[in-house]
Design an enzyme around this catalytic site. Sequence first.
Site, mmCIF file in Angstrom:
data_model
loop_
_atom_site.group_PDB
_atom_site.id
_atom_site.type_symbol
_atom_site.label_atom_id
_atom_site.label_comp_id
_atom_site.label_asym_id
_atom_site.label_seq_id
_atom_site.Cartn_x
_atom_site.Cartn_y
_atom_site.Cartn_z
ATOM 1 N N ARG A 55 9.907 9.863 -11.897
ATOM 2 C CA ARG A 55 9.395 9.507 -10.558
ATOM 3 C C ARG A 55 8.317 10.484 -10.110
ATOM 4 O O ARG A 55 7.411 10.144 -9.358
ATOM 5 C CB ARG A 55 10.562 9.476 -9.547
ATOM 6 C CG ARG A 55 10.071 9.336 -8.126
ATOM 7 C CD ARG A 55 11.092 8.840 -7.113
ATOM 8 N NE ARG A 55 12.411 9.378 -7.197
ATOM 9 C CZ ARG A 55 12.772 10.612 -6.835
ATOM 10 N NH1 ARG A 55 11.877 11.483 -6.395
ATOM 11 N NH2 ARG A 55 14.026 10.990 -6.928
ATOM 12 N N TYR A 108 -9.763 -2.894 6.909
ATOM 13 C CA TYR A 108 -8.898 -3.868 6.228
ATOM 14 C C TYR A 108 -7.682 -4.146 7.118
ATOM 15 O O TYR A 108 -7.015 -3.212 7.583
ATOM 16 C CB TYR A 108 -8.498 -3.250 4.887
ATOM 17 C CG TYR A 108 -7.561 -4.061 4.034
ATOM 18 C CD1 TYR A 108 -7.884 -5.345 3.638
ATOM 19 C CD2 TYR A 108 -6.363 -3.509 3.596
ATOM 20 C CE1 TYR A 108 -7.019 -6.079 2.846
ATOM 21 C CE2 TYR A 108 -5.491 -4.226 2.786
ATOM 22 C CZ TYR A 108 -5.832 -5.515 2.429
ATOM 23 O OH TYR A 108 -4.980 -6.239 1.645
ATOM 24 N N ASP A 180 -11.713 4.364 2.938
ATOM 25 C CA ASP A 180 -11.405 3.360 1.917
ATOM 26 C C ASP A 180 -12.683 3.160 1.102
ATOM 27 O O ASP A 180 -13.676 2.625 1.601
ATOM 28 C CB ASP A 180 -10.972 2.051 2.607
ATOM 29 C CG ASP A 180 -10.493 1.002 1.610
ATOM 30 O OD1 ASP A 180 -11.049 0.955 0.489
ATOM 31 O OD2 ASP A 180 -9.604 0.217 1.955
ATOM 32 N N LYS A 205 -8.492 -3.413 -7.518
ATOM 33 C CA LYS A 205 -9.784 -4.108 -7.580
ATOM 34 C C LYS A 205 -10.582 -3.645 -8.804
ATOM 35 O O LYS A 205 -10.269 -4.010 -9.929
ATOM 36 C CB LYS A 205 -10.570 -3.908 -6.284
ATOM 37 C CG LYS A 205 -9.748 -3.951 -5.005
ATOM 38 C CD LYS A 205 -9.028 -5.253 -4.767
ATOM 39 C CE LYS A 205 -8.355 -5.240 -3.405
ATOM 40 N NZ LYS A 205 -7.149 -6.004 -3.319
HETATM 41 C C1 LIG Z 1 -10.774 -2.951 1.252
HETATM 42 C C2 LIG Z 1 -9.365 -3.036 0.778
HETATM 43 N N1 LIG Z 1 -8.595 -1.950 0.859
HETATM 44 C C3 LIG Z 1 -7.315 -1.966 0.467
HETATM 45 C C4 LIG Z 1 -6.737 -3.106 -0.029
HETATM 46 C C5 LIG Z 1 -5.286 -3.095 -0.386
HETATM 47 O O1 LIG Z 1 -5.074 -3.070 -1.741
HETATM 48 P P1 LIG Z 1 -3.752 -3.686 -2.402
HETATM 49 O O2 LIG Z 1 -3.885 -5.158 -2.329
HETATM 50 O O3 LIG Z 1 -3.765 -3.102 -3.771
HETATM 51 O O4 LIG Z 1 -2.587 -3.202 -1.606
HETATM 52 C C6 LIG Z 1 -7.493 -4.261 -0.151
HETATM 53 C C7 LIG Z 1 -6.900 -5.495 -0.713
HETATM 54 O O5 LIG Z 1 -7.431 -6.583 -0.642
HETATM 55 C C8 LIG Z 1 -8.846 -4.237 0.280
HETATM 56 O O6 LIG Z 1 -9.626 -5.331 0.223
#
Ligand SMILES: Cc1ncc(COP(=O)(O)O)c(C=O)c1O
Length: 386
Positions: A55, A108, A180, A205
């Site tokens: 872990r 987001y 982000d 992504k």
């Molecule tokens: C800009 C952005 N940040 C974070 C995330 C979150 O990622 P996850 O889907 O891996 O939790 C997303 C998901 O679509 C996103 O578009």
Amino acid sequence: MSGDYRPDTVLAHAGRDPKAHKGAVNVPVYRASTILMPNLATLDAKETLRVRYARRGTPTTHALEEAVCALEHGDHALVAPSGVMAISVVLISYAEPGAHILVTDNTYAPVRKFCEGVLRRMGVETTYFDPAAGAEIEALIRPETGLIWMESPGSQTFEIQDVKAIAAIAKRRGVTTAIDNTWSGGHFFKPLEVGVDISVQAGTKYISGHSDIMLGTIACNAACYDRLREIYLRFGVCISPDDAFLALRGLRTLSLRLRQHYESGLMVAQWLEQQGEVIRVLHPALPSSPYHNLWKAQFTGASGLFGMVIHEQDRTRLARMFDGFGLFGMGSSWGGFESLMTPTNPAANRSATHWDPNGQTIRIHVGLEDPRDLINDIRAGFDRLR
Ligand SMILES: Cc1ncc(COP(=O)(O)O)c(C=O)c1O
């Protein structure tokens, strides 16, 4: 990885150590929970061991952390089972009763939900700020402000933030900054280089690139690491070694793929600008974008994710367009090799600013198909609107 190598070289080598793995080019999948100690003395000294219980990390997950660190020019990195988990670890690390955080209004949507649903209950107040704010953010900083959360560009509306200006003000006022950085894949933008303290990605992504894993990454400077790691460990955050392996495999081709997403995305975006159905294209690499100069000053490229606003808003006609696409899929996420297109409603997730574009906002991910085929698919889709 030591030495002053260029980005493509770093991506090919970071996190690998063939000598430590019987010559294997890639760090193998260490599928483990228990790690056996050779003797009592080692057990007694387990606090000093890097690998002591899976872990807390395995050679596979550590290799990914090293590679993410090298990609983002961080001092340390942590990996989480989703982008949202990585974001939550960062936000909760700065949550104290009475604390205040600043969050960009184009963030987001689940970030906003976390602030309103979790942080608020913990006594943390969130103020949302205009993504166009640069140095003016200073007016919103209070003595109790602990964190500024940025997202540049916003993943539905594509505003580029003046990250350097915000980071400079925050540093002067003793506020931690986090961003982000998913859109750039950590390749086209290095937030830590311009003074940001923490860079988060949904590795789901572009790092993955193949739409087959969930992953979050956190890269940070030395000053933030202990605070983040404490929360990370207390919540028992860890990822599967198979996902770490796939993420490392994805990283090796990150710059190649992003170069193609950039070229193809821009070609499709330029074509869209010429179409009568389109009101405007939301792509910071287009000179028509109000964010073009900020993008040029901070980024070395653009990914395949951008937006457009079209005149048509009738749901039945839109369904004819979306349902008939041969190449564009509809669904959450982006950053894979395949193209996606979805209608969005950014207005629903705003409180400090308005999104009222007089048309239907659409998010497009241009994948690795031939962009001429993608253009034909969109042209046929526009024709179905009639
Ligand atoms: C800009 C952005 N940040 C974070 C995330 C979150 O990622 P996850 O889907 O891996 O939790 C997303 C998901 O679509 C996103 O578009």
